[in-house]
Enzyme design. Structure first.
Site, short mmCIF file in Angstrom:
data_model
loop_
_atom_site.label_atom_id
_atom_site.label_comp_id
_atom_site.label_asym_id
_atom_site.label_seq_id
_atom_site.Cartn_x
_atom_site.Cartn_y
_atom_site.Cartn_z
N SER A 72 -3.42 -3.50 -2.92
CA SER A 72 -2.76 -2.27 -2.52
C SER A 72 -3.78 -1.23 -2.06
CB SER A 72 -1.94 -1.71 -3.69
OG SER A 72 -1.04 -0.72 -3.26
N SER A 97 0.84 -1.20 0.00
CA SER A 97 0.00 0.00 0.00
C SER A 97 0.87 1.24 0.00
CB SER A 97 -0.91 0.02 1.24
OG SER A 97 -1.74 -1.11 1.29
N ASP A 105 -4.11 2.36 -1.65
CA ASP A 105 -3.41 3.58 -2.07
C ASP A 105 -4.30 4.78 -1.80
OD1 ASP A 105 -1.34 1.94 -3.06
OD2 ASP A 105 -2.45 1.65 -4.92
#
Length: 345
Positions: A273, A235, A275
């Site tokens: 991930s 991340s 983000d």
């Protein structure tokens, strides 16, 4: 000959310069007036490599109970505490704390303690805590972050150049095949006749192939004996601060550009991930907001400062061996674009 490793340095010390805009004096998020940063680092040299990083807008300690803010989710595989209220109201009323995934909830409780002590008349507060998964190098299931660790980062926050690399919430993170951590950068620009500062701080822990000024730097090719491993839960947390007079909608546009900047360094934006970008402004509320058609220089400042912060997070990090004997390697300086061994790549 010394057996100690050479000190790790920032991108500009290695000749890697992003864009043409000037930086602030520290080239850090703390170039935005009133923005402070503090770290608490837990590193036992074995199974624990984790910590806390706090971004503290000093304006929230004054009569202002909130700052215009926005969140953009590039991929929502994460646990960003407090984000929905920012989305709903366009207001940040808390310092931003970054830590490891499974410690985010203990960090949020500690941040509530911090906020209630400073606002004794309030019935509710909205703590904002972001996280990345440092379980590749750190025993994340131990959840070692305590209230004291969080309070130390908050109370020790300062306006100097923040430590980068393997420190605070970046102690155990990896990105783009290499050891990463905390990174920061800033840009200055004149917009509508007035100086504007944009600063970024990142907690880098995401997948992809490191790309420096357009040149791919795959770890499996550049570090002898290394094997690319994509740790689960990769991340990135990005915090953007500015003193430009913007409203929450416009700050959302800045936050989106911050996520876009990850692509410049080779982000894969993978399924697992989380983000996120949080953008806020410290501008006095009496100032009129900038017209949208004047925002291009601010967008450029965001993209460049985030890209350089990401590179700083990698270039300042040191090779680390952690839980289960896993190792994350440092970026080899001699293979950077322009160095003798990588000039023709």
């Amino acid at each position: 000959m010394s057996t100690h490793p050479s000190p790790r340095v920032r991108a500009r010390s290695l000749g890697v310069v992003v864009g043409t805009l000037p930086t602030g004096p520290l080239n850090a998020i703390t170039d935005v007036e009133g923005v402070l940063v503090g770290h608490t680092t837990l590193d036992d040299g074995a199974d624990l490599h984790t910590g806390v990083t706090a971004i503290v807008p000093r304006q929230l300690a004054t009569a202002r109970r909130g700052l215009p803010a926005a969140v953009h989710t590039g991929n929502g595989y994460g646990k960003l505490v407090g984000s929905t209220q920012i989305d709903e109201l366009g207001v940040l009323e808390s310092p931003i704390v970054l830590t490891a995934t499974l410690s985010a909830f203990r960090a949020a409780d500690a941040l509530v303690t911090y906020l209630l002590e400073r606002h004794p008349d309030g019935l509710s507060v909205n703590p904002v805590v972001g996280e990345t998964n440092d379980g590749f190098l750190s025993d994340i299931r131990r959840r070692p972050i305590t209230e004291r660790h969080v309070l130390d980062a908050l109370e020790g926050a300062s306006g100097g150049l923040p430590a980068e690399g393997c420190v605070g919430a970046g102690t155990g993170t990896t990105a783009l095949g290499y050891k990463a951590g905390i990174g920061t950068s800033s840009r200055r620009q004149v917009v509508d006749g007035a100086p504007v500062t944009v600063g970024a701080l990142v907690q880098a822990n995401f997948g992809g192939v490191l790309t420096v000024q357009g040149v791919p730097m795959p770890v499996e090719e550049l570090v002898p004996g290394s094997v690319r491993e994509e740790p689960p839960g990769n991340s990135c947390m990005i915090v953007v601060a500015t003193d430009a007079p913007l409203d929450a909608r416009q700050l959302g546009r800045l936050a989106r550009r911050a996520i876009f900047a990850m692509g410049r360094v080779g982000a894969s934006y993978s399924h697992g991930s989380g983000d996120y970008a949080i953008a806020f402004t410290t501008a006095p509320p009496r100032l009129p907001t900038l017209p949208d058609d004047l925002l291009n220089p601010v967008f450029t400042a965001v993209m460049d400062s985030v890209e350089e912060a990401l590179l700083n997070s990698l270039f300042t990090a040191t090779a680390t061996t952690g839980v289960h004997g896993r190792t994350s390697h440092a970026v080899p300086y001699d293979r950077l674009p322009g160095s003798g061994t990588n000039r023709d790549r």
